[in-house]
Enzyme design. Sequence first.
Site, mmCIF file in Angstrom:
data_model
loop_
_atom_site.group_PDB
_atom_site.id
_atom_site.type_symbol
_atom_site.label_atom_id
_atom_site.label_comp_id
_atom_site.label_asym_id
_atom_site.label_seq_id
_atom_site.Cartn_x
_atom_site.Cartn_y
_atom_site.Cartn_z
ATOM 1 C CE LYS A 75 -3.818 -0.302 -0.162
ATOM 2 N NZ LYS A 75 -4.694 -0.492 -1.361
ATOM 3 C CG HIS A 93 -3.816 3.153 -5.897
ATOM 4 N ND1 HIS A 93 -4.564 2.180 -6.539
ATOM 5 C CD2 HIS A 93 -3.478 2.626 -4.689
ATOM 6 C CE1 HIS A 93 -4.683 1.129 -5.747
ATOM 7 N NE2 HIS A 93 -4.026 1.365 -4.627
#
Length: 351
Positions: A75, A93
């Site tokens: 993450k 992302h």
Amino acid sequence: MTHLWVRAEQRENEERVGLTPDGAASLIKAGIKVSIEKSPTRAIPIDGYIDAGCEIVAENSWPSAPKDAIIFGLKELPEDGTPLPHRHIMFGHAFKGQHSGKALLDRFKAGGGTLYDLEYLVAEDGRRVAAFGYWAGYAGAAVTLKAWTAQKQGGICPAVSTYKNKDALLADLANDLHATDAGTPTAIVIGALGRVGTGAADLCQAMGIAVTKWDMAETSTGGPFPEILQHNLFFNCILARPGTPVFVPQSALTADRILTAIGDVACDPDSDYNPVPVYTRATDWNAPVVRAHDTPPLDVMAIDNLPSLLPRESSEDYAAQLLPSLRTLTDLTSGVWARAEATFNTHTKGI
């Protein structure tokens, strides 16, 4: 020598890891040095990595890792604005126009580092080499079922937390169903042929829930889809993109329906192509659902890190998928790593 540095995850409720002790031993045997940061939350204990021959380093010490180390996490990094000089393997992302993604790419540009985005590690045919999708579907279906059972008791889904394994999760769900004395719901999965949809359907079947499985053939008409409203649970397991039909429109809120719980496992409420436009924000572990309508109720589950509810199983599955690619880290100029670097270069051009 190629050096892989596995960092501790710093996001709340994140216990997953992308490399198991057996995988680490395999990399070491292949001539790759493996450093593992200590972590108080990682689902796989540090002892296994010690036995595998890994170098054990301090938690969150990756910023001071040797310049040639490849930093591997899952993450996001802390958003502190510091330049990033290392090569990083992670879910960034950053390539779809996200505001936080632009800031991350600026940090790589400032530091001279490279992002190998796990979402863009693809084989020659364009398919991802590793994905958490199955466990996202499995856990997403579980939380949505918890929302339905909470409704049947006059409430709303309580906070959720990690489970030791899927057997513990299934036992908890069985207790929830027993407490409602409302029987077993029906469910429909869209995207049933994919990894995410398969996970959602498998959870339903494990709980004895009758599940209708739809994919592209069943939704090719573009809608409307009144059949969805005639199921208690609906699981959206496809990503929003241009041309995606609307599955549950705003008009469904006041329509004649038995649908009361939606698991938007794809979780893309900010997209212009959101196929479930009855809610506007993602949910989280503390508040797993948003109530889109009161009478009759309609709750939407849209948690964006669902596999973390089953951190051990999801880690082991994902790590097994990724390991063959990690073994090729000794050659970053070809294969999945070269393709990932090319994607990074395309999106940082002009920054």
